[in-house]
Structure formats: structure tokens, C-alpha cells
Design a protein around this motif. Sequence first.
Motif, PDB file in Angstrom:
ATOM      1  N   GLY A  10       0.893  -1.499  -0.086  1.00  0.00           N
ATOM      2  CA  GLY A  10      -0.124  -0.093   0.015  1.00  0.00           C
ATOM      3  C   GLY A  10       0.836   1.205  -0.070  1.00  0.00           C
ATOM      4  O   GLY A  10       2.019   1.244   0.211  1.00  0.00           O
ATOM      5  N   VAL A  11       0.156   2.482  -0.258  1.00  0.00           N
ATOM      6  CA  VAL A  11       0.857   3.661  -0.416  1.00  0.00           C
ATOM      7  C   VAL A  11       0.833   4.196   1.204  1.00  0.00           C
ATOM      8  O   VAL A  11      -0.292   4.306   1.486  1.00  0.00           O
ATOM      9  CB  VAL A  11       0.396   4.633  -1.174  1.00  0.00           C
ATOM     10  CG1 VAL A  11       0.977   5.879  -1.348  1.00  0.00           C
ATOM     11  CG2 VAL A  11       0.103   3.930  -2.722  1.00  0.00           C
ATOM     12  N   PRO A  12       1.845   4.420   1.831  1.00  0.00           N
ATOM     13  CA  PRO A  12       1.894   5.044   2.993  1.00  0.00           C
ATOM     14  C   PRO A  12       1.178   6.373   3.250  1.00  0.00           C
ATOM     15  O   PRO A  12       1.352   7.177   2.344  1.00  0.00           O
ATOM     16  CB  PRO A  12       3.409   5.319   3.317  1.00  0.00           C
ATOM     17  CG  PRO A  12       4.047   4.337   2.552  1.00  0.00           C
ATOM     18  CD  PRO A  12       3.122   4.159   1.279  1.00  0.00           C
ATOM     19  N   LEU A  13       0.340   6.433   4.259  1.00  0.00           N
ATOM     20  CA  LEU A  13      -0.502   7.689   4.657  1.00  0.00           C
ATOM     21  C   LEU A  13       0.225   8.851   4.265  1.00  0.00           C
ATOM     22  O   LEU A  13      -0.169   9.820   3.876  1.00  0.00           O
ATOM     23  CB  LEU A  13      -1.036   7.638   5.943  1.00  0.00           C
ATOM     24  CG  LEU A  13      -2.425   8.685   6.157  1.00  0.00           C
ATOM     25  CD1 LEU A  13      -3.405   8.515   5.043  1.00  0.00           C
ATOM     26  CD2 LEU A  13      -2.887   8.518   7.530  1.00  0.00           C
ATOM     27  N   GLU A  14       1.477   9.061   4.762  1.00  0.00           N
ATOM     28  CA  GLU A  14       2.361  10.296   4.769  1.00  0.00           C
ATOM     29  C   GLU A  14       2.706  10.966   3.355  1.00  0.00           C
ATOM     30  O   GLU A  14       3.014  11.964   3.197  1.00  0.00           O
ATOM     31  CB  GLU A  14       3.289  10.244   5.665  1.00  0.00           C
ATOM     32  CG  GLU A  14       4.516   9.177   5.302  1.00  0.00           C
ATOM     33  CD  GLU A  14       4.235   7.895   5.910  1.00  0.00           C
ATOM     34  OE1 GLU A  14       5.171   7.030   6.075  1.00  0.00           O
ATOM     35  OE2 GLU A  14       2.922   7.643   6.445  1.00  0.00           O
ATOM     36  N   ILE A  15       2.678  10.056   2.322  1.00  0.00           N
ATOM     37  CA  ILE A  15       2.931  10.406   0.818  1.00  0.00           C
ATOM     38  C   ILE A  15       1.937  10.272  -0.082  1.00  0.00           C
ATOM     39  O   ILE A  15       2.088  10.580  -1.441  1.00  0.00           O
ATOM     40  CB  ILE A  15       4.198   9.475   0.664  1.00  0.00           C
ATOM     41  CG1 ILE A  15       3.868   8.150   0.269  1.00  0.00           C
ATOM     42  CG2 ILE A  15       5.396   9.646   1.494  1.00  0.00           C
ATOM     43  CD1 ILE A  15       4.979   7.070  -0.502  1.00  0.00           C
ATOM     44  N   ARG A  16       0.645   9.990   0.313  1.00  0.00           N
ATOM     45  CA  ARG A  16      -0.241   9.818  -0.574  1.00  0.00           C
ATOM     46  C   ARG A  16      -0.661  11.133  -1.225  1.00  0.00           C
ATOM     47  O   ARG A  16      -1.021  11.109  -2.531  1.00  0.00           O
ATOM     48  CB  ARG A  16      -1.595   9.306   0.217  1.00  0.00           C
ATOM     49  CG  ARG A  16      -1.421   7.881   0.597  1.00  0.00           C
ATOM     50  CD  ARG A  16      -2.751   7.389   1.111  1.00  0.00           C
ATOM     51  NE  ARG A  16      -2.644   6.168   1.667  1.00  0.00           N
ATOM     52  CZ  ARG A  16      -3.575   5.346   2.191  1.00  0.00           C
ATOM     53  NH1 ARG A  16      -4.923   6.028   2.358  1.00  0.00           N
ATOM     54  NH2 ARG A  16      -3.327   3.763   2.260  1.00  0.00           N
ATOM     55  N   ASP A  17      -0.143  12.393  -0.673  1.00  0.00           N
ATOM     56  CA  ASP A  17      -0.535  13.717  -1.113  1.00  0.00           C
ATOM     57  C   ASP A  17       0.509  14.217  -2.043  1.00  0.00           C
ATOM     58  O   ASP A  17       0.592  15.130  -2.662  1.00  0.00           O
ATOM     59  CB  ASP A  17      -0.987  14.714  -0.127  1.00  0.00           C
ATOM     60  CG  ASP A  17      -2.117  14.391   0.790  1.00  0.00           C
ATOM     61  OD1 ASP A  17      -2.998  13.937   0.120  1.00  0.00           O
ATOM     62  OD2 ASP A  17      -2.232  15.026   1.811  1.00  0.00           O
TER      63      ASP A  17
END
Length: 362
Positions: free
Chosen positions: A302-309
Amino acid sequence: MNNLSTKTEAEVSSFINLMPSAILWIDQNQKIKNANDIFLSIINKSKEEVVGTDLTQYPLQNLKQYFSHIDLLRNRDIKIVDHFEIDNEKKTVRFYIKEIEEENSYLIMGIDISNEIYRSEAHEEIRRQQEENARFMMIGQIATGVAHEINNPLAIISGFLFNMKRTLEKEGANLNTEYFLDKISKSAINIDRIAMIVRGLKFLSRNDLTSPFEDVHIQEIIGHALDICSEKFKATGVTLVIGDSTPEMIVNCRPVQLTQVLINLLTNAHDAVLESEKKLVRISFKKDDRNFTVSVTDSGPGVPLEIRDQIMKPFFTTKFANKGVGLGLSTSRIIVQDHKGELLLDQTNPETTFNIILKNKL
């Protein structure tokens, strides 16, 4: 602005030179009565050279076209943009026209947008170059893997031919027709694999940046992407699952560009699951009255929450240098947006899912 004729030439010049834009004052016969310093600098002339001359002497084609149809265009809110060249310098000026009816004259305001146009064109050129470089990078990365993907079926065909040759060379060998037919059939399958890979590369190598949009079945886009990617998935043991059926969908597009976007998503998904226990990538489809969605989902971490933006920002990558960055999610998103669609990370799905959302033309 009215009653300019009652003012002295010095007063008119002082007045129009206070204006923050280019000003040109002409009479009903298109003779120039006055011009301010900004306008004079645009056309690189002195006031003495300009006053009394005819507007038609200057390379302001769209402005002259307006006055040649003044009876039809009078009192309409029209913005006129002229592109011209003065002393080898390209200029772009946006004109606004105010008619002074009581004096049978026109006041023309011009805004020099040459730098704005240049910056816009320069930005677009940089974007085109980035997209072109990314395309060649992708082709290079794929070509590196093609040697392996083509060598395998070639080795199989070579082995079949060698064995058949040895069989035929044996004295008194009893020819087994079934054996030969089986080897020929398997060779044909491997030849088709090679042809599929080459066909995909040939399609992808087309320069699609300036070609016109065309109506293409989405099955064609998906087919070309699979031609390129499927062997890589097989070679690394990654399972690629395609939706049960591809809905009938025609999209107005540059097909190579959308194929590149899909290949990029599939490549990213492939790389994401390589270290996972479950190596699965899935392409699925959804269609409604307005939109058609192609989703690429992987079973990776999955894509880590801290880099999704950040993942859609230019030059952002989580890959190491030797892995390459492919087309890049930022460029992919721009391409999809150019096709009046959206490329989105599905924040609601526990598995990593990217959605290509396109307008449904059917």
C-alpha cells in the motif's frame, strides 16, 4: 476619454502616457491621431513616424480585420489578439477598442502579452519534452526486458528445431508425425509471443504527442498494454487478473498516450508486489451513464499515508534510481486530464488502487 479633440496635442499625449497600457487613437478612416510611448515601443517607431499614417501600414492583421468589418462588429465586446514581428522580435498584443462616437474616432488599448505567451509556450514545451523523455525511458526499460522475453521463446524454438533435425538425421528413423506436429505447434505459439512483444513495442514507439485525437475502443488500449506487460508478469511469477469482460467503450484519445499511462500503472503495481507473499495485480472495469473507469489494483503493502498527497507531484518517486521512474504518476495524470478525465488514488480501498476515469462516449 471623451472630448479629446478639444485638448491640445500636449494634453492628449500627457493623458494617454499616464495609461498603464499601450494606447492608440485613430480617426474613422483609420488614420493615427496619437499614440503613447508604450505603443510606440511595441512597434519600435517614434511618434513623428506614426502620427498621420494609416493603421493598415502596420502588421496588425486581426486589428485591421476588425475595422474592415466595423459595421458588423461595432459595440461588441471583442478582444483582439495580434501576433506579429517587429525587427525580428515576435510580439503578441491583446487589443480592446472604445468608440468615441461624438468625435468619429476610436481609442485602442493594447496589452503586450508576449512574455506571458512565451512563458506559456515554454512551459508547454518543457512538459512535452518531459513526456517525450519519459516515453523513451519507458521504451528503454521495456527493451531491456525484451531481450529476456524474446530469448526464452527463441531458445525453445531453437531446441525444437535441433531435436527435429537430429531425429531426421538418424538412419532408418521412423518418423513420428504426431511428435513433429506437436513441436511445430509449440514453435508457432512461441513465434506468436515474439510477434506480440514486437507489435507492442512498435505501437509504443509512435510519436503521439502532436497527433490528433481519434475514437478508439478501450479494448485496443488494454490489448496493447498487455502485449507489452504480460510476459514480464509471467517471468516474475506475478499473477495478472483481467476483469471478466471489458465493457464496450469508445474513448476519444491519443491511443499511445493512454497505453503509456496503463503500462505505467501496471509496472508500478508489478514492482509493488514483488516482495509480497501474495503477488497479484488486477485490472477491473466499471461503467455508468457518464464515466468509464479502468482500475489497477495490487496486493502490495500500500501507499503510506504520509506520502499519498505527494505521489502525483512531479519528480516524486519511491523507486531506487536503477528501477527508473517510468512515465511518472504526475505526467500520467496530466495525460489523463488532457483527455478530459482523472487519474486518482482510491483512498477508500484497503488495497492500492489507481483509477483512470474517462468520459463515456457511448
